[in-house]
Design an enzyme around this catalytic site. Structure first.
Site, short mmCIF file in Angstrom:
data_model
loop_
_atom_site.label_atom_id
_atom_site.label_comp_id
_atom_site.label_asym_id
_atom_site.label_seq_id
_atom_site.Cartn_x
_atom_site.Cartn_y
_atom_site.Cartn_z
N CYS B 89 0.83 -1.22 0.00
CA CYS B 89 0.00 0.00 0.00
C CYS B 89 0.86 1.26 0.00
O CYS B 89 1.45 1.60 -1.02
CB CYS B 89 -0.98 -0.04 1.17
SG CYS B 89 -2.34 1.13 0.98
N HIS B 206 -3.64 -5.55 1.17
CA HIS B 206 -2.93 -5.76 2.43
C HIS B 206 -2.90 -7.24 2.82
O HIS B 206 -3.84 -7.71 3.44
CB HIS B 206 -3.63 -4.99 3.55
CG HIS B 206 -3.43 -3.51 3.51
ND1 HIS B 206 -2.41 -2.89 4.19
CD2 HIS B 206 -4.11 -2.52 2.89
CE1 HIS B 206 -2.47 -1.58 3.98
NE2 HIS B 206 -3.50 -1.33 3.19
N GLU B 208 -1.29 -8.62 5.15
CA GLU B 208 -1.28 -8.80 6.62
C GLU B 208 -2.70 -8.76 7.19
O GLU B 208 -2.93 -9.19 8.32
CB GLU B 208 -0.38 -7.75 7.28
CG GLU B 208 -0.97 -6.36 7.50
CD GLU B 208 -0.98 -5.48 6.26
OE1 GLU B 208 -0.69 -5.98 5.14
OE2 GLU B 208 -1.29 -4.27 6.39
#
Lengths: 726, 232
Positions: B89, B206, B208
């Site tokens: 990002c 993302h 994560e």
């Protein structure tokens, strides 16, 4: 003093209040001192109209670590952890300048959370707008949503929930209430209570400018045509600065260098210094020359009253000054020792080497005026209560069309247009995202989940403030229960009109009594809150709008429940009883354009049994999905469950009333749940012993939501209507 | 097997650092340091992650100011030695600003911040970041950005294609690149790029946030596990 009358008017102080100042201090105050009184005695800081009533709310309980009076309330969740949470309004600034008004509302509530040592983990927003077909309103809606997103997203704190209602009552006075929740170790909670005369006072964060100087005063007066000139008093937010300030403060709070900390919110340096010293029974001495300043030539009162954002006041331990400075310098933030605590209970302000103000703290805080305002029940209340809402509603010619209109109405329709602009997944804790009954977050390092919601249907409170407020508490608890958690504690934001108007004062007192009664019955303490008065424009008040923010706890995330239908063949059960209650309903508004009638009946005692029942059913692993009935009634709940699960349902109801009145009734204390058919017997037995009515209304399956012979609509068609957006 | 030593760079305003540290630790058992932006050497690390967030508040332009941080020189030296870098990002935006990858990010076509689950297709699985995926796998991963609308000139896009640098593309759930499945207007539905050598991967979604089932998807987990395998 020249033109005393004009000055008092500008400062929003009454001649009686002025006399009281002179009598008590034995002298005429100077202008700086008068400004300090104006801020500390404003409705916003002193709660002078509401204090006696707020005390009625139940605020204790076995989980409560810190109740009302601090920056935020704190409740234990076990494992040595606690939740810190609060809700606050930023209504007037958001109407004047929607982006920055809403953004700084979020910024302010976040500071209240990390001031106590907690890392904020979630934001929720409760918004009230006028009807969205108006151009000015579109500008306000876009600005507010973008402002919330702009601030929260940059901070990296997920915005996970909230609500948006549209009603003409908010056309000239929108409401922006922001709630924040943080997590803290229960032995590392920081308070605003100063201690240790001689300890240094530090100013950290952004520099002080002239922004927001009238903030607390603005929040304590009604809107007029002249409000537009107040634009310069709206603060400008800098979320990047706040992110640095938060990280620096949380780093500082892991050390042992400070004794107290408080953010500079309403009335800035004045209220933070006065309140911290007063809470500790001490005094404070500050030198304004040492305050970092953004503009030149600021007068002492301007520095004292500025509401520049992203600033904190810290009482450090003597001898630890260097260590405190080092942390803020690492984060490139201004840090300045501006004074010290003193043993006498007074505030002493110096600038340019001269004494600018010297006032007794007791007078500013404990002796602030308290007003018992005259209260009277408005005539409209009795008139509305006698209206039979059902008589205003003709039976729909086309049920399907009516149902789809309801589903796409701004208040009921999906709020995806708003919540997709909010980063709701940052933090990697959001387990149930916006759009369900309540949001659910995990707490890393534990198996626990925390649920949170905001609720408050002001049409009900307009028609019956006591019952409407009880409903707000009940609905919040039901939403928490529907995701599988048990209600823990409440924060509230009480948005009302002008308290000097007896009708408004009556609404306010009734509302407090309603919240208190419901919370007491349900055993849910109110641990923090905020009052916003003077929400009126040109003499016309908003609906009385108490908003309930509630947090809940689940022991293990495996207990979570979502609203979506799960498996074909599952039986659909309605817990609770449907009456033909369309007073104050979304349906009545849609078809008759009226807000009238009696709101649905409410019984917190019934709600308590319902919430306990869902908890017990869930513990026994009998629940596959659950969702409560609220605006739009049973039909809307069924639609939401169908859309969330991507599955249709076949519904068969033995009608007690005309089908539309039954489908769209907003009767309280109802939950739609689904379960495997083999568990039905057990569920019935448990509901029976909880004295909660149970009706089997259908089964999951197919591509349509088919309600008897009344209508049948494909899930995808409902989705198009529901997701239409504004 | 010794733990992978990973560094997650923290600029002022970075806000996905803690999430990324947690994901690296939990999925791949990495030993992770939060690396302050003033750090001058990254030699001790086997993996560097530039996480998401708003470095320098996204002031001026997303990623524009972070590029001038002291750590960026160290990063250049680290990548010169073919060290592994994952930019997520804001990390993607910073890598573009630093010209470690070609092209630029424009504001989303909606002009709004967008946070939602999207689907991306794995275009190649011969990078250290994707080797546990199959080509054509479709992953459900959240995006959360205002400036993710990838732009490159015709030549840039042709070069990217020629060097097989596109690693992820936005698709629908079935793996088709459609206009509707492109959330932000990115040219060629580009969601993730790597360097020709494959040691730097930059992606807007993302991973994560998609590394644990309880959050709705763990489709991003294999990125961290792939890195672990590549470094083993």
């Amino acid at each position: 003093m020249e033109n005393l009358e004009t000055i008092l008017k500008e400062l929003n102080l009454t001649p009686e209040e002025y006399r009281r100042i002179v009598d008590r201090t034995g002298r005429e105050p100077n202008l700086t001192e008068l400004w300090i009184f104006s801020a500390m005695w404003s409705e916003h800081c002193s709660y002078k109209s509401s204090r006696p009533y707020l005390r009625r709310m139940p605020s204790s309980g076995k989980n409560v670590l810190i109740g009302p009076g601090e920056n935020a309330g704190v409740v234990s969740i076990g494992d040595g952890l606690a939740l810190v949470f609060k809700m606050e309004s930023h209504n007037h600034p958001s109407f004047i300048e929607p982006y920055n008004g809403a953004a700084t509302g979020v910024g302010g509530i976040l500071r209240d959370i990390f001031t106590m040592g907690a890392r904020p983990v979630a934001i929720l927003d409760s918004l009230r707008f006028g009807e969205p077909d108006d151009e000015k309103m579109r500008y306000l809606i876009d600005g507010v949503v973008a402002g919330i997103a702009g601030y929260g997203n940059c901070m990296g704190i997920p915005t996970v929930g909230g609500e948006v209602y549209f009603d003409a009552a908010y056309k000239d006075n929108i409401l922006v209430n922001a709630m924040a929740v943080g997590v803290v170790r229960d032995d590392r909670i920081f308070l605003a209570k100063a201690s240790g005369a001689g300890n240094p006072v530090f100013y950290v964060g952004s520099k002080t400018g002239r922004d927001g100087i009238h903030g607390a005063t603005m929040a304590s007066a009604s809107f007029t045509d002249e409000t537009a000139v107040l634009k310069p008093t709206v603060q400008v937010g800098d979320p990047f600065m706040e992110k640095l300030l938060m990280e620096a403060c949380l780093e500082l709070m892991k050390t042992d260098h400070i004794v107290a900390i408080q953010d500079m919110g309403a009335a800035g340096l004045t209220s933070s210094s006065v309140e911290m010293a007063a809470k500790g029974g001490l005094g404070i001495e500050i030198d304004l020359d040492k305050v970092p300043q953004r503009e030149e030539g600021m007068l002492p009162y301007e520095i004292m009253l500025s509401e520049s954002q992203e600033r904190m006041l810290i009482i450090a331990k003597k001898g630890h000054e260097k260590a405190v400075e080092a942390i803020f310098k690492k984060w490139n933030l201004d840090v300045s020792e501006i004074g010290k605590l003193i043993g006498t209970r007074e505030i002493i302000v110096r600038a340019n080497g001269q004494l600018q103000a010297r006032l007794p703290l007791d007078m500013l805080v404990d002796e602030a005026p308290v007003y018992t305002r005259y209260a009277r029940m408005p005539a409209s209340i009795t008139a509305a209560a006698t209206v039979n809402a059902a008589e205003l509603i003709p039976e729909p010619k086309d049920y399907r069309e009516t149902f789809l209109s309801l589903l796409s109405s701004p208040t009921i329709g999906s709020k995806r247009w708003a919540f997709e602009q909010y980063d709701h997944s940052v933090g990697t804790d959001t387990v149930i995202k916006p759009g369900a009954d309540a949001a659910l977050l995990r707490i890393k390092g534990t198996r626990k989940g925390i649920a949170m919601t905001t609720d408050g249907n002001a049409r009900y409170t307009e028609l019956a403030p006591f019952a409407g407020s009880e409903i707000a508490v009940c609905e919040a608890a039901r939403n928490i229960a529907c995701v599988g958690a048990r209600p823990l504690a409440v924060t509230d934001c009480l948005n009302f009109g002008n308290p000097e108007n007896p009708d408004v004062m009556w609404q306010f007192i009734e509302s407090i009594n309603g919240i208190s009664a419901a919370c007491l019955t349900m055993g849910i303490p109110v641990v923090s809150g905020n009052v916003s008065f003077y929400n009126e424009t040109e003499g016309s008040s908003i609906y009385p709008t108490p908003v309930i923010g509630m947090v809940g706890l689940m022991d293990t995330l495996e207990q979570r429940i979502t609203p979506g239908f799960k498996d074909n063949g599952d039986v659909i059960v309605l817990l609770g009883e449907t009456l033909d209650e369309c007073g104050g309903s979304e349906y009545l508004k849609l078809v008759a354009g009226k807000i009238t009638g009696a709101p649905p009946r409410v019984s917190p005692e019934t709600e308590r049994r319902l919430v306990d029942l869902i908890g017990a059913l869930n513990k026994a692993r009998l629940v596959k999905s659950a969702s409560d009935c609220s605006e739009g009634g049973l039909a809307v709940t069924l639609a939401q469950c169908a859309m969330a699960g991507g599955k249709g349902a076949k519904i068969n109801i033995a009608w007690r009333y005309r089908p539309d009145l039954e489908l769209f009734s907003e009767s309280q204390h109802r939950i739609v749940l689904t379960a495997a058919r083999r568990h039905l017997r057990r569920i019935e037995t448990m509901a029976h012993s909880s004295r909660i009515p149970l009706t089997i209304i259908g089964a999951v399956g197919g591509k349509n939501l088919a309600i008897g012979k009344v209508f049948s609509v494909p899930v995808e068609t409902m989705r198009v209507a529901y997701e239409k957006g504004l | 097997m010794p733990k992978i030593k990973a560094g997650v760079i923290v600029f002022p305003g970075t806000n996905c650092d803690r999430d990324t540290v947690a994901a690296l630790t939990q999925t791949a058992g990495c030993s992770v340091d939060a690396v302050w932006y003033e750090t001058k050497s990254l030699r001790q690390y086997q993996l560097i992650v530039i996480p998401g967030g708003f470095s320098y508040g996204d002031y001026l332009r997303a990623g524009a100011l972070a590029r001038f941080s002291p750590v960026m020189e160290a990063l250049q030296e680290y990548t010169d030695r073919q060290g592994l870098v994952l930019g997520i990002c804001n990390g993607f935006q910073i890598l573009l600003e630093a010209m470690m990858l070609p092209g630029a990010m424009q504001r989303n076509t909606s002009l709004k911040f967008i946070c939602r689950d999207v689907f991306v297709r794995v275009e190649r699985n011969d990078t250290p970041f994707t080797l546990l995926y199959k080509r054509g796998d479709v992953l459900k991963i959240p995006i959360a950005h205002a400036d993710g609308n990838y732009y490159g000139s015709g030549q840039t896009l042709a070069d990217l294609e020629h060097s097989r640098q596109v690693v992820f593309r936005y698709t629908d759930a079935g793996g088709k690149t459609t206009g509707q499945s492109n959330p932000n207007g990115s040219l060629d539905n580009i969601a993730g790029l790597c360097t020709p050598a494959g040691n730097i991967l930059a992606m807007m979604p993302h991973p994560e946030r998609a590394a644990d089932r309880v959050l709705g998807s763990d489709d991003g987990k294999k990125i961290f596990l792939s890195i672990k395998k590549a470094l083993a």
